[in-house]
Motif scaffolding. Sequence first.
Motif, PDB file in Angstrom:
ATOM      1  N   GLY A  11       0.895  -1.315   0.039  1.00  0.00           N
ATOM      2  CA  GLY A  11       0.132   0.162  -0.051  1.00  0.00           C
ATOM      3  C   GLY A  11       0.824   1.365   0.034  1.00  0.00           C
TER       4      GLY A  11
ATOM      5  N   ASN B 204       0.631   3.467  -4.061  1.00  0.00           N
ATOM      6  CA  ASN B 204      -0.531   3.720  -4.783  1.00  0.00           C
ATOM      7  C   ASN B 204      -0.625   4.396  -6.185  1.00  0.00           C
ATOM      8  OD1 ASN B 204      -1.846   2.976  -2.528  1.00  0.00           O
ATOM      9  ND2 ASN B 204      -2.820   4.809  -1.723  1.00  0.00           N
TER      10      ASN B 204
ATOM     11  N   ARG C 115      -6.899   4.794  -0.961  1.00  0.00           N
ATOM     12  CA  ARG C 115      -7.356   3.450  -1.279  1.00  0.00           C
ATOM     13  C   ARG C 115      -8.727   3.093  -1.224  1.00  0.00           C
ATOM     14  NH1 ARG C 115      -4.796  -0.611  -3.842  1.00  0.00           N
ATOM     15  NH2 ARG C 115      -2.909   0.481  -3.430  1.00  0.00           N
TER      16      ARG C 115
ATOM     17  N   THR D 126     -10.815   5.420  -8.707  1.00  0.00           N
ATOM     18  CA  THR D 126     -10.601   4.308  -7.994  1.00  0.00           C
ATOM     19  C   THR D 126     -11.923   3.622  -7.782  1.00  0.00           C
ATOM     20  OG1 THR D 126      -8.947   5.416  -6.757  1.00  0.00           O
ATOM     21  CG2 THR D 126     -10.096   3.687  -5.661  1.00  0.00           C
TER      22      THR D 126
ATOM     23  N   VAL E 216      -9.300  -2.187  -2.414  1.00  0.00           N
ATOM     24  CA  VAL E 216      -8.514  -3.245  -1.469  1.00  0.00           C
ATOM     25  C   VAL E 216      -9.858  -4.142  -1.316  1.00  0.00           C
ATOM     26  CG1 VAL E 216      -9.542  -1.657   0.519  1.00  0.00           C
ATOM     27  CG2 VAL E 216      -7.760  -3.547   0.745  1.00  0.00           C
TER      28      VAL E 216
ATOM     29  N   LEU F  42      -4.459  -5.730  -3.658  1.00  0.00           N
ATOM     30  CA  LEU F  42      -3.803  -4.202  -3.446  1.00  0.00           C
ATOM     31  C   LEU F  42      -3.048  -3.571  -4.578  1.00  0.00           C
ATOM     32  CD1 LEU F  42      -4.341  -2.834  -0.404  1.00  0.00           C
ATOM     33  CD2 LEU F  42      -2.043  -2.927  -0.191  1.00  0.00           C
TER      34      LEU F  42
END
Length: 423
Positions: free
Chosen positions: A53, A56, A250, A328, A360, A398
Amino acid sequence: MTITPPALSVFETLESEVRSYCRGWPAVFDRAQGSYLHDEDGHTYLDFFAGAGSLNYGHNNPVLKRALIDYIERDGITHGLDMATTAKRAFLESFQNVILRPRDLPYKVMFPGPTGTNAVESALKLARKVKGREAIVSFTNAFHGMSLGSLAVTGNAFKRAGAGIPLVHGTPMPFDNYFDGQVPDFLWFERLLEDQGSGLNKPAAVIVETVQGEGGINVARVEWLRALQELCHRQDMLLIVDDIQMGCGRTGGFFSFEEAGISPDIVTLSKSISGYGLPMALTLFKPELDIWEPGEHNGTFRGNNPAFVTAAAALDAYWADGQMEKQTMARGEQVERALLSVVEESGSEAGASFRGRGLVWGLEFEDKARATAVCARAFELGLLLETSGPESEVVKLLPPLTVSPEELDEGLRILARAVRETA
């Protein structure tokens, strides 16, 4: 793809047995760009791990790399402790204008040291200093770091055992849906707080992840998070949100708690805040909590100025126009559709399920050993995945937020194949 494990080398003969990721990915990596890594033997891997993570925006993101190279070439400050520098000023101004002000979050910014556990330690210290109490409440399956204070509020038994001493002043409570919806939210917690015979010292704060990454991709409902904030306010406890892995976009919004509409008293950030994988961490808190004395908490590498440069570049490039959140969420819907197909193809006898938010996601099987087998086969097929959960029972996805739809589809096809071939 045929992978030949690296021969006995300096890694085995000199490096400590504590190393872990390299055991699941027996390759010597050499280069990386965007969503891909390349090993020294010429194999290419699609990365659905993204530096746990920390990446990104992908590997060697060209926008961030250009800003970093320009800064280094002009002999910009590298090591600055907490001195005022032009790089720090540029980051703080971007963070205020691009992130804090549009969200009406009047946080003060603290640079506690370069890692996530530094941010958590400073958050716990500040909460205790403000409230004059030692106890901190955390949640089942939480993970907050590997230093002693952070381990005291971490749930994983294996990681806690590494401390070598008793871990004190932390009390676990059930995370959302821990009892599969059979027990009202916070029933046990509130009963302990109100019962003078419960043995629970009045907590200074509660620390929570909105999505437990290391704990198995456990997603807290927005209603649960709102109720937790209300409970903290009612009981005079500070609410700390650990956004080290789930922050920086995320889950969609820059902060993972935005969807719930809550306003934590303290927030910890690290991992992708630098944007480039450079060590950097922040502890954010409401202005009235800023009761630190100068130098009361410090760290030699809290002034990593190259990280400030790439962090500012990441904010300006990806968060000024609001497009990153939309992208995202769209990519997340793509993952969700693919995982639904994987679960349906696996059949009910596999007991497969999935969960997640944004980019995620976790895929779990009734056979707990299956996740490790799926990740091993995925590596052989050219995809990096890790497991999570207290028994490594969840396949964790991820990918970089900058992953293209085509790259995402490629990785999801490899995952589906790995699941089929490990049935």
